[in-house]
Design an enzyme around this catalytic site. Structure first.
Site, PDB file in Angstrom:
ATOM      1  N   HIS A 197      56.702  44.505  71.564  1.00 49.86           N
ATOM      2  CA  HIS A 197      55.631  43.991  72.423  1.00 49.86           C
ATOM      3  C   HIS A 197      56.131  42.815  73.276  1.00 49.86           C
ATOM      4  CE1 HIS A 197      51.275  42.931  73.167  1.00 49.86           C
ATOM      5  NE2 HIS A 197      51.858  41.788  73.470  1.00 49.86           N
ATOM      6  N   GLU A 198      56.690  41.825  72.630  1.00 48.72           N
ATOM      7  CA  GLU A 198      57.136  40.643  73.379  1.00 48.72           C
ATOM      8  C   GLU A 198      58.266  41.001  74.332  1.00 48.72           C
ATOM      9  OE1 GLU A 198      55.287  38.192  73.472  1.00 48.72           O
ATOM     10  OE2 GLU A 198      54.073  38.734  71.717  1.00 48.72           O
TER      11      GLU A 198
ATOM     12  N   HIS B 221      56.862  42.210  77.577  1.00 46.34           N
ATOM     13  CA  HIS B 221      56.514  41.115  78.499  1.00 46.34           C
ATOM     14  C   HIS B 221      57.781  40.591  79.182  1.00 46.34           C
ATOM     15  CE1 HIS B 221      52.300  40.668  77.608  1.00 46.34           C
ATOM     16  NE2 HIS B 221      52.478  40.383  76.335  1.00 46.34           N
TER      17      HIS B 221
ATOM     18  N   HIS C 109      58.941  42.741  81.980  1.00 48.14           N
ATOM     19  CA  HIS C 109      58.060  42.563  83.139  1.00 48.14           C
ATOM     20  C   HIS C 109      58.538  41.360  83.966  1.00 48.14           C
ATOM     21  CE1 HIS C 109      53.494  42.612  84.420  1.00 48.14           C
ATOM     22  NE2 HIS C 109      54.271  43.130  85.343  1.00 48.14           N
TER      23      HIS C 109
HETATM   24 ZN   LIG Z   1      51.022  40.351  74.764  1.00 44.02          ZN
END
Ligand SMILES: [Zn+2]
Length: 678
Positions: free
Chosen positions: A464-465, A468, A471
């Site tokens: 998940h991290e 980010h 991105h």
């Molecule tokens: Zn998040």
């Protein structure tokens, strides 16, 4: 004194030279420089251009943004009392500086002067979006109000800060005011030993003089409350705890009811002052949903599709329990049913998830998908010996970004997992700058000579991290303010949540989920149990979130005290159809709903975003599911249309470019076990 390392931007941040004594003089000096630069900007009589207006406004705070980011980061990963004091001394000054920008009339005049130029009128693409969004944001902060309006806005903000702070204090005090002491050991039946030991320790620490007295102390704090509602056989105690929990912050001396009414009224007044029909439309204006009504329809659609499964799950649980269930029975019987059905223990998976292997496996997945290379590099200053530094390159070797990874807990580090952006590079014609960021977590650390062995949830957290981070690092946007993760709130979790899907795919797991001693992949039977347990009571989980989202939007759109009466009853009536058992008459969940009411905006009118983002990630992942989870074609498109674009285009449009259509909630329903299998 040698040069203050916070004063200039350096791609290799000199963590080995930054000291606490640099913080106050450094931030003060950068604030002074930024103010001076803004004053010059306001005074300037040079004809307005994109460069001397829009970009200049960005450049004016660039060094300050960087230094604040570095200090805030150090305060969260390696704090000391001195560092915290220095940060707390500077942070309010920095916030005041930033919140003064949209109310600065001189800046507003220059922006409008630029907007009136031929250059501005001829803009298109990212630059046009930047101008439009900047003007819009100034307006939404009150730039166009007259003096009386601006004064009222400031008063509302002060009032909201005061009342929302009081709201969360009441919740905290009310939570802490309750205790339940059990003195007979027999009443603890069902509780896991860890919860019994914690309750015993809690009792002793509260009663240090009565060492021999027998007692177990339970509270409404989650680590004490949740095990009781999940495991304790004694129904009476569960009921007592549940009733106390769901009536928090309604006692006469800590009553959040009047505060709720005031917060809702002030938010409505603010929205109206700024020209919006209600607070939901104000908040959602620059989000993907745009309008409160759209968010409501989104939730309604999901509710309708979830309802039949919800009824089935609840009937099955009642049949399993063999009795009529009250709210304090649901968690308890659900846990018994889960164990009977799945016999699945998360801990069995740990040996397959050594941290180093998981991280390397994740890199190899993104290398295949996005055509990049991720390589560790030594010799770059870091803030702690546990921290690793990596570079991200294109296949041809071009450096596109770098990041630090700091995965394990320390006493000096804050909780949770997060990603941070230190430097956001820009991608303008003939000029490309790499990005710098970091990912942090608090994963299970290595013990002795055993490697760190993670839970599956922790593996998802890493993915998940890192989503980010991609991105941020893969951003190719020419305007810094629109780059990377600076996107709408209900879009920002798409790149992160989509990564979690790879943690549930056999082919992907086989790359990195290997037993740390034998090298074996996860046995098929264990994998199947893990997948089946994922959707257990999926409809109840979903309905809970939908109910909160509904209540949030209805309160911020429709609620009118004169017509609707008691706010608790109003919210209770909305929530009831989303709950598995009838609430007691004094059920007051929203009086303790700090998510929505503990800061001036907070998640107010934004709770729906959790589900919104899940719909996006589940739906977007279907392209990988259909074209292959390592498909460079799907990966290339995801990079091109989503990861590289930041906020340079309308997110709904970016999504359509990637999927060829609007989001469809079916994928989420399927993933949650909420679509009938043919
Ligand atoms: Zn998040």
């Amino acid at each position: 004194m040698s040069e203050n390392p916070l004063l200039s931007i350096s791609f290799h941040i000199p963590f080995n030279r930054i000291r606490v004594e640099h913080v106050e003089p450094g931030i003060s000096e950068l604030l002074r420089q930024a103010r001076e630069r803004i004053d010059e900007f306001v005074r300037s009589t040079t004809p307005r251009t994109f460069d001397n207006t829009m970009l200049e406004l960005e450049r004016a705070t660039e060094n300050l943004d960087y230094a604040l980011g570095v200090v805030r980061h150090l305060e969260s990963v390696l704090t000391t009392p001195e560092l915290r004091a220095a940060w707390n001394a500077m942070e309010p000054q920095a916030s005041a500086f930033y919140s003064g920008i949209p109310l600065n009339e001189g800046i507003w005049k220059q922006l409008q002067a630029f907007a009136a130029t031929g250059e501005a009128k001829a803009l298109s693409g990212t630059r046009l979006r930047f101008v439009t969004k900047t003007l819009d944001s100034f307006r939404r902060h009150g730039a166009e109000l007259d003096a009386a309006g601006k004064k009222r806005m400031a008063e509302i903000d002060v009032e909201l800060t005061r009342i929302t702070t009081k709201f969360s204090e009441n919740v905290l005090d009310s939570t802490n005011a309750f205790e339940l002491i059990v003195t007979e050991e027999g009443k603890l039946a069902g509780l896991p030993p860890s919860a019994v030991a914690a309750a015993r320790q809690n009792f002793q620490s509260k009663n240090p003089d009565t060492k021999d007295a027998t007692g177990w102390r339970f509270t409404l704090q989650a680590p004490s409350y949740i095990p009781v509602l999940t495991y304790l056989d004694d129904r009476g105690i569960r009921e007592q705890m549940y009733r106390a929990y769901s009536a928090r912050a309604t006692e006469p001396e800590r009553d959040n009811r009047p505060l709720l009414a005031q917060i809702l009224e002030l938010r409505r007044e603010k929205a109206t002052l700024l020209g919006f029909p209600d607070f939901a439309d104000f908040v959602l204006h620059d989000r993907m949903a745009h309008r409160g009504e759209r968010a409501i329809r989104f939730l309604e659609d999901l509710k309708e599709k979830t309802d039949p499964f919800f009824a089935k799950e609840n009937a099955a649980l009642e049949a399993y329990a063999g009795q009529k269930l009250e709210p304090w029975d649901i968690g308890y019987w659900a846990e018994k049913q889960r164990r009977a059905l799945y016999d699945f223990d998360e801990e069995q998976l740990r040996p397959y998830f050594p941290a180093v292997q998981v991280v390397e496996g994740m890199f190899s997945i993104v290398e295949r998908l996005y055509g990049i290379q991720v390589k560790q590099r030594e010799g770059v200053p870091v803030w702690h010996p546990d921290v690793r530094y990596y570079e991200v390159r294109e296949r041809d070797g071009l450096l596109i970004g770098a990041f630090y990874a700091d995965w394990f807990p320390r006493e000096t580090k804050r909780d949770g997992a997060w990603m941070e952006a230190f430097i956001t590079g820009i991608d303008a014609p003939g000029h490309f700058e790499p990005h710098l960021g970091c990912v942090c977590g608090n994963l299970t650390p290595p013990v002795g000579d055993k490697p760190a062995l993670l839970t599956h949830r922790e593996v998802e957290t890493i993915f998940h991290e890192f989503g980010h981070l991609l991105h941020h690092v893969l951003s190719r946007v020419e305007v810094r303010s629109l780059a990377g993760t600076a996107v709408a709130w209900d879009f920002v979790e798409l790149p992160s949540q989509i990564m979690e899907n790879w943690c549930w795919e056999r082919e992907a797991l086989d790359l990195f989920a290997r037993h740390y001693e034998t090298g074996e992949a996860i046995p098929e039977e264990l994998f199947r149990k893990m997948v089946r347990a994922r959707t257990y009571r999926g409809a109840n989980g979903q309905m809970r979130q939908l109910g909160f989202g509904f209540t949030d939007l209805k309160l911020h759109r429709d609620y009118t005290p004169a017509r609707d009466g008691d706010v608790l009853k109003y919210a209770r009536d909305i929530l009831q159809p989303f709950a598995a058992a009838p609430f007691p008459p004094n059920y007051a969940m929203i009086a303790g709903f700090t998510h929505l009411f503990s800061s001036p905006v907070g998640y107010g009118a934004g709770y729906y975003s959790y589900k919104w983002a899940e719909v996006l990630d589940a739906d977007a992942f279907t392209r990988f599911r259909d074209e292959g989870i390592f498909s460079p074609q799907a990966g290339g498109d995801f990079r091109k249309y989503i990861l590289s674009k930041g906020d340079s285009e309308d997110p709904a449009e970016l999504y359509r470019q990637f999927m060829g259509r609007d989001p469809d909630p079916d994928a989420l329903l399927l993933r949650s076990g909420l679509i009938a299998q043919g």
